[in-house]
Write an enzyme that holds these catalytic residues in place. Sequence first.
Site, PDB file in Angstrom:
ATOM      1  N   PRO A  97      27.154 -49.566 -48.475  1.00 36.88           N
ATOM      2  CG  PRO A  97      27.097 -49.828 -46.160  1.00 36.88           C
ATOM      3  CD  PRO A  97      27.969 -50.039 -47.361  1.00 36.88           C
ATOM      4  CD  GLU A 124      33.196 -50.397 -38.555  1.00 37.58           C
ATOM      5  OE1 GLU A 124      32.569 -49.361 -38.813  1.00 37.58           O
ATOM      6  OE2 GLU A 124      32.638 -51.452 -38.199  1.00 37.58           O
ATOM      7  NE  ARG A 162      18.113 -61.489 -65.378  1.00 39.67           N
ATOM      8  CZ  ARG A 162      17.435 -62.553 -65.737  1.00 39.67           C
ATOM      9  NH1 ARG A 162      17.945 -63.738 -65.524  1.00 39.67           N
ATOM     10  NH2 ARG A 162      16.262 -62.445 -66.317  1.00 39.67           N
ATOM     11  CG  ASP A 177      13.102 -60.437 -66.160  1.00 37.70           C
ATOM     12  OD1 ASP A 177      12.389 -61.433 -65.976  1.00 37.70           O
ATOM     13  OD2 ASP A 177      14.312 -60.487 -66.417  1.00 37.70           O
TER      14      ASP A 177
HETATM   15  C1  LIG Z   1      30.343 -53.837 -42.502  1.00 33.41           C
HETATM   16  S1  LIG Z   1      30.298 -52.982 -44.034  1.00 33.41           S
HETATM   17  C2  LIG Z   1      30.881 -51.385 -43.570  1.00 33.41           C
HETATM   18  C3  LIG Z   1      29.801 -50.404 -43.345  1.00 33.41           C
HETATM   19  C4  LIG Z   1      30.318 -49.040 -42.974  1.00 33.41           C
HETATM   20  N1  LIG Z   1      30.834 -49.029 -41.644  1.00 33.41           N
HETATM   21  C5  LIG Z   1      29.189 -48.025 -43.104  1.00 33.41           C
HETATM   22  O1  LIG Z   1      28.525 -47.786 -42.118  1.00 33.41           O
HETATM   23  O2  LIG Z   1      28.973 -47.489 -44.194  1.00 33.41           O
HETATM   24  C6  LIG Z   1      31.674 -53.661 -44.889  1.00 33.41           C
HETATM   25  C7  LIG Z   1      31.591 -53.616 -46.399  1.00 33.41           C
HETATM   26  O3  LIG Z   1      30.493 -54.382 -46.843  1.00 33.41           O
HETATM   27  C8  LIG Z   1      30.001 -53.882 -48.068  1.00 33.41           C
HETATM   28  N2  LIG Z   1      28.561 -53.628 -47.888  1.00 33.41           N
HETATM   29  C9  LIG Z   1      27.855 -53.759 -46.742  1.00 33.41           C
HETATM   30  N3  LIG Z   1      26.562 -53.498 -46.944  1.00 33.41           N
HETATM   31  C10 LIG Z   1      26.417 -53.205 -48.252  1.00 33.41           C
HETATM   32  C11 LIG Z   1      25.303 -52.843 -49.069  1.00 33.41           C
HETATM   33  N4  LIG Z   1      24.075 -52.715 -48.572  1.00 33.41           N
HETATM   34  N5  LIG Z   1      25.521 -52.621 -50.389  1.00 33.41           N
HETATM   35  C12 LIG Z   1      26.754 -52.716 -50.902  1.00 33.41           C
HETATM   36  N6  LIG Z   1      27.863 -53.043 -50.172  1.00 33.41           N
HETATM   37  C13 LIG Z   1      27.695 -53.287 -48.861  1.00 33.41           C
HETATM   38  C14 LIG Z   1      30.799 -52.612 -48.369  1.00 33.41           C
HETATM   39  O4  LIG Z   1      31.797 -52.939 -49.319  1.00 33.41           O
HETATM   40  C15 LIG Z   1      31.402 -52.252 -47.027  1.00 33.41           C
HETATM   41  O5  LIG Z   1      32.612 -51.561 -47.152  1.00 33.41           O
END
Ligand SMILES: C[S@@+](CC[C@H](N)C(=O)[O-])C[C@H]1O[C@@H](n2cnc3c(N)ncnc32)[C@H](O)[C@@H]1O
Length: 250
Positions: A97, A124, A162, A177
């Site tokens: 994220p 995490e 795609r 698209d």
């Molecule tokens: C619970 S999340 C960890 C978030 C982390 N503690 C942070 O605040 O950045 C666990 C995993 O989900 C994936 N993930 C969660 N949200 C995501 C998003 N919006 N885009 C891409 N991957 C995501 C990532 O691989 C991340 O390491």
Amino acid sequence: MNIHVLTLFPEMFQGPFQESIVGRAMERGLVSIQIHNIRDYAHDKHRMADDYPFGGGGGMVLKPEPLFLGVEDVKSRIADESSPQRAEDAQVVLLSPQGEVLTQEIVKEMTSHPDIIFICGHYEGVDERVREHLIDREISIGDYVLSGGEIPAMVVVDSLVRLIPGVVGDTESLEDDSHSSGLIQFPQYTRPSEYRGWPVPPVLLSGNHQEVHLWRRQQSLRRTQRQRPDLLARAPLSPQERLFLEHLGE
Ligand SMILES: C[S@@+](CC[C@H](N)C(=O)[O-])C[C@H]1O[C@@H](n2cnc3c(N)ncnc32)[C@H](O)[C@@H]1O
């Protein structure tokens, strides 16, 4: 295109990658997708892929060793099957994220890489040394937090597949698209031409391709202005189209 996914939950990919466009693209050999279990690269006594964070705090962090070993193993397979150069050029992408938010432009750019290795985080997240020394790119699918990188990896892979030539039969539909031309798509209708008293716009039944094309373009412009005005600043529009939008606001 060859796609590799490193994940703690390989079973999650079974359904989504077997069905529909991605499944058919794999069957036809247009894309190869290989799923690797991160735990297979955890070589300590308990095959632990995660551990407590240094400094305390809740949750677990994915350890660096299995991720480095996993990416190195995938790269050595690419080197054996293709060439050492291809292995070196493979793009390593962390789903996170914290990354750049995925857009159609990024998807298009990624299709230039014949080999992509995705790393799905969990808990995490991942040890920071992975971010610093292993990956080439960090991609987010939006400003919200999911439990793991598996669903984001599916989203990115679907958007990539795609665009592989031959996967979607009608390339015109890809060009139309939303986001392909910087605008969102015009309204679509199918049979019946009238449903519950709601008729299809007559121009679509006229058989006049030029008028249909103009109507669709104007609908895209209207919709984008109404629903995603932020896109208009960067959209490649003609001076007439800019004028059309100005008049819409009057
Ligand atoms: C619970 S999340 C960890 C978030 C982390 N503690 C942070 O605040 O950045 C666990 C995993 O989900 C994936 N993930 C969660 N949200 C995501 C998003 N919006 N885009 C891409 N991957 C995501 C990532 O691989 C991340 O390491």
